[in-house]
Design an enzyme around this catalytic site. Structure first.
Site, PDB file in Angstrom:
ATOM      1  N   GLU A 476       0.836  -1.214   0.000  1.00 53.52           N
ATOM      2  CA  GLU A 476       0.000   0.000   0.000  1.00 53.52           C
ATOM      3  C   GLU A 476       0.868   1.259   0.000  1.00 53.52           C
ATOM      4  OE1 GLU A 476      -2.858  -0.433  -0.872  1.00 53.52           O
ATOM      5  OE2 GLU A 476      -3.206  -2.510  -0.320  1.00 53.52           O
ATOM      6  N   ASP A 539       3.274  -4.653  -5.689  1.00 53.00           N
ATOM      7  CA  ASP A 539       3.690  -5.972  -5.186  1.00 53.00           C
ATOM      8  C   ASP A 539       5.207  -6.064  -5.063  1.00 53.00           C
ATOM      9  OD1 ASP A 539       1.201  -7.076  -4.810  1.00 53.00           O
ATOM     10  OD2 ASP A 539       1.179  -8.220  -6.682  1.00 53.00           O
TER      11      ASP A 539
END
Length: 627
Positions: A476, A539
């Site tokens: 995030e 990711d």
């Protein structure tokens, strides 16, 4: 027997993949879904208990429970007549001409279940994030995205045929005449919309969808409707601009929304009203209303009545249920530990940015400023949005309550326009198994529901927790610096804060990330690198930063770290559902998420002694490093 060196995902998850079963009422099972199932079970019991012992000291929760009880009163639902639905349908059926439609736009928005064939929204202004802007887009499509309308798409015909048959059956249930013709006409209008609709790839690059047009120019271009009056009715003022999110639709507006197409538009609106009403009445209609969605994703059976009751209550009281869940299930010890991990991850990011080899010092310093300004929210919000105090159940039917709630929620949407943006508000309830980064507020949010095993547990080792929730936290944070987030400054405004040469270097990195995934085969088809690039950047940034943090702990165990990473992406799904995700989901398929990012990390090769002859091997010159 697979080996980690050849397939991390399949090896770590071998036993789970062999034994896990996709629930009959779902298109997939995953680490996320397993927690969803657990939460559903807990919440169903909790709400049933609260039904017997009403929470009179909590007015919002009390209304949620009243609605929950009404949603579960199947005797009343079986007896309920369709007069309220017929009344909604009549609001469109009585619009005999396009002129009638033009004269009733405001009424349709605020006091009907009929969607307009275009959409106004109120969102934080991307270039002035403390204030709201008025957004404009098309009405959306019936099939999942534009690719499904290609003639070569294997499911185009069967899906459209099923939708038409299913919709005509729903219309007949409500005694609508010419049901088959109405469903066919709705599909004709839908087909007209396809060329002007944004593709999934276009939606994925949301920072590029900001197209401000002065309100005068915006309304003067549209000749067929009085949008000037409608806008004033919606937001009670005349904004200086409108943000167009779907350019082609705006350019095509008059050729789509016109007298010639009125019969098609009218049919389309009627089908939307009818389909939207199916969740609120008897069991047969509920099953019928969900049939198309199940056919689309190859789901074997409908949700149980108990789960449906919870779903329906959540659709109106999500934050109320979330706050109850967070307070009951999320402890202070967990919150403090996750906060410590967030702080550790931000420090790791600071160090990595300060040592970054492809950014200039000036841009790196601004990136660190943005990083320092990120606000984390963990567990559940401090307070509920005020709107929940307005939702009151009545003595009327379930559908009548839903109509009233929808009116209140619509009014609130446009009422917000004249207010400042509350950057502390949550856009996800605490019982949702997910997390997000908000570019317009520069916040990261971790709801209580994701803060449990296998993502996080006080019983897991530090390396397991970093391989789980640590990678999610850093993922995030990484969204602040993905191809979209990187275009927003520390205040949440779309603003160029990079040096040109640095951004050009970043664009080259993006191209490398696209190439890394593009065309990689999965059991449902090839991945689309452009569609999934932002999530893949996050990711890769996530696992890289979490790995660095894990190595700083005394009990570091990198085998456990990488194994936990693979565990959180375990998933089994129907082929049809996977195909839909490939066409429209911004995330890579689960197996690729598990397997590709580790191959860019030297530690993965050292930990598992990966050799050139192994399938997980990637040559050092092809290992991609961004953050």
């Amino acid at each position: 027997m697979t080996r980690i060196q050849d397939d991390l995902f399949a090896t770590v998850n071998a036993e789970w993949l062999e034994n896990a079963e996709i629930p009959a009422d779902k298109p997939r099972i995953s680490a996320f879904d397993e927690l969803v199932l657990k939460n559903e079970k807990n919440l169903a019991k909790d709400l049933a208990d609260l039904s017997q012992n009403l929470p009179t000291d909590n007015p919002e929760l009390l209304e949620a429970i009243k609605f929950y009880n009404k949603a579960g009163d199947w005797q009343a639902r079986e007896k309920a007549d369709f007069s309220a639905v017929k009344n909604e349908l009549a609001k469109v059926e009585t619009l005999n001409t396009f002129e009638d439609f033009k004269n009733n736009l405001t009424q349709l928005v605020f006091h009907s279940q009929a969607p307009l064939p275009f959409s106004f929204s109120v969102e934080p202004d991307m270039k002035d994030a403390i204030h709201y802007s008025l957004g404009f887009s098309g009405p959306g499509l019936i099939l999942p995205d534009t690719t499904y309308y290609n003639d070569e798409h294997p499911r185009k015909k069967e899906l459209l045929d099923f939708w038409a048959k299913n919709t005509s059956e729903i219309l007949k249930t409500f005694d609508v005449e010419n049901a088959e013709e109405i469903a066919k006409s709705a599909l004709k209008f839908d087909a007209l919309l396809v060329p002007s609709a944004n593709t999934s790839e276009e939606w994925a690059k949301y920072a590029e969808l900001y197209h401000p047009i002065s309100t005068d120019s915006f309304v003067s271009k549209v000749k067929n409707l009085d949008l000037k009056s409608l806008i004033k009715d919606l937001v009670k003022t005349e904004p200086d601009k409108v943000i167009v999110y779907e350019d082609r639709f705006y350019e095509s507006f008059d050729s789509l929304i016109n007298e010639e197409n009125w019969s098609l538009i009218k049919a389309w609106m009627l089908t939307k009203i009818a389909r939207g009403a199916t969740s609120f009445f008897n069991e047969d209609l509920r099953i019928l209303g969900g049939a198309y969605g199940r056919f689309l994703s190859n789901v074997q059976e409908a949700r149980s009545q108990e789960k449906h009751q919870l779903d329906l209550t959540e659709s109106y009281f999500s934050q109320v249920i979330g706050l109850f869940y967070g307070k009951k299930y999320f402890g202070e010890a967990g919150k403090a530990d996750v906060k410590r991990m967030v702080t550790a991850m931000i420090k790791v990011y600071q160090a990595r940015l300060s040592k970054n080899e492809w950014l200039s010092q000036e841009t790196a310093e601004k990136a660190i400023e943005k990083l320092d300004a990120i606000t984390p929210f963990i567990g559940f919000p401090d307070k509920l949005p005020e709107i929940y105090s307005r939702l009151k159940t009545t003595s009327g039917s379930l559908y009548e309550d839903a109509l009233k709630f929808d009116e209140i929620l619509t009014a609130r949407t446009f009422e917000k326009f004249s207010e400042d943006v509350d950057k502390t508000s949550w856009h996800m309830p605490a019982h949702m198994v997910n997390a997000y980064y908000s570019p317009d507020s520069n916040t990261i949010v971790f709801p209580a529901a994701i803060l449990q095993a296998p993502f996080y547990s006080l019983e897991q080792s530090s390396s397991q927790n970093y391989g789980g929730i640590g990678t999610v936290i850093a993922h995030e944070i990484s969204h602040a610096f993905d191809n979209n987030g990187a275009q927003f400054d520390k205040e949440g405004n779309l603003n160029k804060w990079w040096l040109d040469e640095d951004y050009e270097a970043f664009e080259e990195k993006q191209k490398e990330m696209i190439a890394l995934f593009d065309g990689v085969e999965t059991e449902a088809g090839p991945a689309n690198g452009k569609l999934i690039v932002s999530e893949n950047i996050a990711d890769q940034g996530g696992i890289t930063a979490a790995l660095t943090a894990a190595k700083d702990e005394k009990d570091v165990d990198l085998k456990a770290f990488f194994s936990q990473w693979a565990k959180i992406w375990r998933m089994k799904a129907s082929k049809e559902f996977q195909q839909m995700l490939l066409s429209m989901d911004f995330h890579a398929p689960a197996k690729l998420r598990a397997n590709i990012p580790p191959t860019n990390l030297e530690e993965f090769y050292d930990t598992f002694d990966v050799k050139e002859t192994d399938k997980m091997y990637r040559a050092p010159e092809n290992r991609l490093k961004i953050w």
